[in-house]
Write an enzyme that holds these catalytic residues in place. Structure first.
Site, PDB file in Angstrom:
ATOM      1  N   LYS A 188       9.210   0.705   8.721  1.00  0.00           N
ATOM      2  CA  LYS A 188       8.890   0.434  10.133  1.00  0.00           C
ATOM      3  C   LYS A 188       9.362  -0.969  10.513  1.00  0.00           C
ATOM      4  O   LYS A 188      10.050  -1.162  11.489  1.00  0.00           O
ATOM      5  CB  LYS A 188       7.386   0.590  10.337  1.00  0.00           C
ATOM      6  CG  LYS A 188       6.928   0.333  11.741  1.00  0.00           C
ATOM      7  CD  LYS A 188       5.458   0.671  11.900  1.00  0.00           C
ATOM      8  CE  LYS A 188       4.942   0.117  13.220  1.00  0.00           C
ATOM      9  NZ  LYS A 188       3.548   0.429  13.469  1.00  0.00           N
ATOM     10  N   GLU A 213       9.198  -4.677  -0.976  1.00  0.00           N
ATOM     11  CA  GLU A 213       9.542  -3.601  -1.918  1.00  0.00           C
ATOM     12  C   GLU A 213      10.751  -2.805  -1.414  1.00  0.00           C
ATOM     13  O   GLU A 213      11.708  -2.553  -2.148  1.00  0.00           O
ATOM     14  CB  GLU A 213       8.357  -2.629  -2.082  1.00  0.00           C
ATOM     15  CG  GLU A 213       7.163  -3.200  -2.805  1.00  0.00           C
ATOM     16  CD  GLU A 213       6.177  -3.901  -1.875  1.00  0.00           C
ATOM     17  OE1 GLU A 213       6.570  -4.271  -0.736  1.00  0.00           O
ATOM     18  OE2 GLU A 213       5.024  -4.091  -2.292  1.00  0.00           O
ATOM     19  N   GLY A 257       2.198   3.114  10.490  1.00  0.00           N
ATOM     20  CA  GLY A 257       2.895   3.574   9.285  1.00  0.00           C
ATOM     21  C   GLY A 257       2.252   4.811   8.680  1.00  0.00           C
ATOM     22  O   GLY A 257       2.933   5.782   8.325  1.00  0.00           O
ATOM     23  N   HIS A 282     -11.250  20.246 -15.188  1.00  0.00           N
ATOM     24  CA  HIS A 282     -11.256  19.952 -16.626  1.00  0.00           C
ATOM     25  C   HIS A 282     -11.151  18.454 -16.869  1.00  0.00           C
ATOM     26  O   HIS A 282     -10.757  18.018 -17.950  1.00  0.00           O
ATOM     27  CB  HIS A 282     -10.113  20.712 -17.303  1.00  0.00           C
ATOM     28  CG  HIS A 282     -10.284  22.188 -17.163  1.00  0.00           C
ATOM     29  ND1 HIS A 282     -11.029  22.932 -18.045  1.00  0.00           N
ATOM     30  CD2 HIS A 282      -9.868  23.042 -16.197  1.00  0.00           C
ATOM     31  CE1 HIS A 282     -11.037  24.195 -17.638  1.00  0.00           C
ATOM     32  NE2 HIS A 282     -10.343  24.281 -16.517  1.00  0.00           N
ATOM     33  N   LYS A 333       0.307 -10.069   0.022  1.00  0.00           N
ATOM     34  CA  LYS A 333       1.760 -10.156   0.250  1.00  0.00           C
ATOM     35  C   LYS A 333       2.175 -11.620   0.353  1.00  0.00           C
ATOM     36  O   LYS A 333       3.168 -12.046  -0.236  1.00  0.00           O
ATOM     37  CB  LYS A 333       2.131  -9.472   1.570  1.00  0.00           C
ATOM     38  CG  LYS A 333       2.107  -7.974   1.569  1.00  0.00           C
ATOM     39  CD  LYS A 333       2.691  -7.486   2.896  1.00  0.00           C
ATOM     40  CE  LYS A 333       2.401  -6.019   3.149  1.00  0.00           C
ATOM     41  NZ  LYS A 333       2.766  -5.591   4.494  1.00  0.00           N
TER      42      LYS A 333
END
Ligand code: F6P
Length: 546
Positions: free
Chosen positions: A210, A216, A272, A389, A509
């Site tokens: 965006k 990253e 986002g 499980h 960040k």
């Protein structure tokens, strides 16, 4: 200035719910079902082909009346209308919240600053469709003239989780001659493993961000560029044929070196985590084709219209949101499990984690006051029956109350012998066991040794919703995602918080940016953080040079 808005806990409906909770807290679901033989049916709501059985919650008709009153007192109706009208309800960022416009049919209108955003949406959708048709048909050629066989979406958060989830969920409908990969983590392993068996001449990267500034995605995007150039002889012209961008930020896209003609736009009024149905869904459209993508949008829109118009008592997202408030704030449930009994929905819990927790992980109200009540639950889950499980033991017999959402499709996409009957039997059995449990008398009646009786008793009285879809189609997926989006919205409206900002992720960040040079530059001065962080940095530097 004096705060004129009453705090949530001082509202009459909240007080009435507190008193009502005292009358219900020790009542067992066994009793509620015994007292009302029609409960299963009467506490099931159905709309636009989605069934929500909420009868296994610890509620009565009075609870529902009070929860609806609470929603009304908190102005849920007005908040919904404000969102659909395009008001700037994301107040801390001064933005409208119009993901609902992303799925409005052509010809609809929502005006924002004098512009009909639905027209903008369809212009981009048509461009996406044209591009996807070219790639899927082989008309779009790579730099060396080969057709595209592999698509790699590079993005993170909302620019990754929605596309991954939708790709997995709609795999049945996807073009099996194409490969789809998703790179999000800044850990180089993610990129290296995603491309190791791919041919650059046949690979298309979608750089999805965006803001087009996310560390990253930009780092992975640059690695993608280098990988392409290395594999295609270093000609920068190659990039245009192998890299497209999805973003709101045209100038950063251009700086990155992607031709604006290869950029698919969306807008700051799309959060986002609410963007998988915008151009961020380009990989989804490439996988399933424009027609199926539009059918997914239609599913979203049907649920939007239901949410906008249905009375709260029959409104699926509103009911789910209000029940989440009831379970969280009154029964003290800190977490909620989402348990899709459909292998194709295996990434749905991960997707929902961002949707729910980035939206409602807030501790101040819109007015800036600290909340005196709990807000968003911790969401987690795994597809059934695998979870059975693994962690279900704690849900059945642990000390924590964990409301569960069971999600199942009536018809399988891959009929195979008895599999589907067995799968569905497990869904129904789990919610039954959680609600009704097994008493000591029942355990003794099975001839269990007395010393084992306490271990084999199931208290029950654990709440759950069961959500049924007819079949996992693109349309059904749209409905399911919109159901959760609006449930999150309902919770946020009651709590009086802003579901649409995410300031909480900013600090980490910013601090990472400060630490980067301290790790990269050999001559960097001694780190000046706290003693723990300094020590970790020193260790890393030492390991790097050893
Ligand atoms: O981590 C916060 C966040 O801003 C998310 O809300 C967003 O989905 C993600 O980062 C990715 O942002 P962008 O699409 O701008 O790269």
């Amino acid at each position: 200035m004096a705060n004129t808005i009453p705090s949530l806990t001082s509202r009459p409906a909240w007080k009435a719910l507190e008193a009502h909770y005292q009358t219900l807290r020790d009542v067992h679901l066994r009793r509620l079902f015994a007292d009302d033989p029609g409960r299963g049916e009467s506490l099931t709501a159905e709309a636009v082909g989605v069934v929500l059985d909420y009868s296994k919650n610890r509620i009565t008709g009075d609870t529902l009346d009070l929860l609806v009153r609470l929603a009304e007192d908190c102005g849920l109706r007005g908040r919904i209308d404000a969102m659909f009208r395009g008001e700037r309800i994301n107040e801390t960022e001064g933005r409208a919240v119009l993901h609902v416009a992303l799925r409005m049919p052509k010809g609809s209108s929502v005006e924002l600053d004098g512009v009909n955003v639905v027209t903008q949406v369809h212009t981009v959708l048509d461009r996406m469709a044209e591009f996807c048709t070219k790639v899927r048909s082989g008309a779009w050629k790579g730099h060396t003239g080969k057709r595209i066989r592999a698509v790699v979406n590079v993005g993170i958060g909302g620019s990754d989780l929605g596309p991954v989830m939708a790709y997995e969920a709609l795999r049945h409908y996807s073009d099996r001659n194409m490969i789809f990969r998703f790179v999000s983590n800044i850990d180089g392993t993610d990129f290296v493993e995603a491309v190791r068996d791919l041919n650059p001449a046949e690979t298309l990267f979608i750089i999805s961000s965006k803001t087009f500034t996310t560390l990253e995605t930009m780092t992975n995007g640059h690695s993608a560029r280098e990988w392409l150039l290395a594999g295609l002889g270093g000609d920068v012209k190659a990039v245009a044929k192998h890299c497209v961008a999805v973003s709101t930020n045209a100038s950063e896209v251009a700086k990155f070196g992607i031709d604006p003609a290869n950029m698919f736009e969306f807008w700051d009024w799309v959060g986002g985590r609410y963007s998988m149905d915008s151009a961020i869904g380009l990989s989804t459209m490439l996988a399933v084709g424009p027609e199926q993508f539009r059918s997914m949008l239609s599913g979203f829109h049907q649920m939007d219209e239901h949410f906008r118009t249905a009375p709260f008592r029959r409104n699926l997202p509103a009911l789910m949101g209000l029940l989440a408030v009831w379970n969280g704030d009154f029964f003290g449930a800190d977490t909620a499990a989402v348990l899709p009994y459909d292998q194709y929905l295996k990434r749905f819990p991960a997707y929902l984690q961002q949707l729910t927790m980035e939206s409602n992980g807030k501790h101040v109200t819109l007015e800036g006051a600290k909340t005196t009540y709990q807000t968003g639950a911790v969401f987690w889950g795994e597809p059934g029956t695998n979870g059975q499980h693994s962690f279900y033991q704690l849900i059945h017999q642990g000390t924590k109350l964990i409301p569960c959402d069971f999600i199942a499709c009536m018809k399988p996409l891959n009929p195979l012998g008895r599999h589907h009957d067995l799968l569905i039997a497990n869904v129904f059995a789990q919610s039954e066991a959680l609600a009704f449990g097994k008493t000591a008398e029942e355990v003794r009646g099975e001839g269990t040794a007395e010393r084992l009786v306490p271990h084999r008793v199931f208290e029950g009285n654990r709440p759950s919703n069961t959500i049924l879809l007819e079949r996992l189609t693109p349309e059904a997926l749209g409905k399911l995602v919109a159901l959760y989006e609006h449930s999150v919205f309902t919770q946020g409206a009651v709590w009086g918080i802003n579901c649409f900002d995410q300031w909480g992720v900013e600090l980490g960040k910013a601090l990472a940016q400060r630490i980067v040079p301290e790790l990269e530059r050999a001559e960097a001065p001694a780190p000046a953080h706290d003693s723990s962080t300094n020590h970790l940095i020193r260790r890393y530097r030492a390991a790097k040079t050893s």
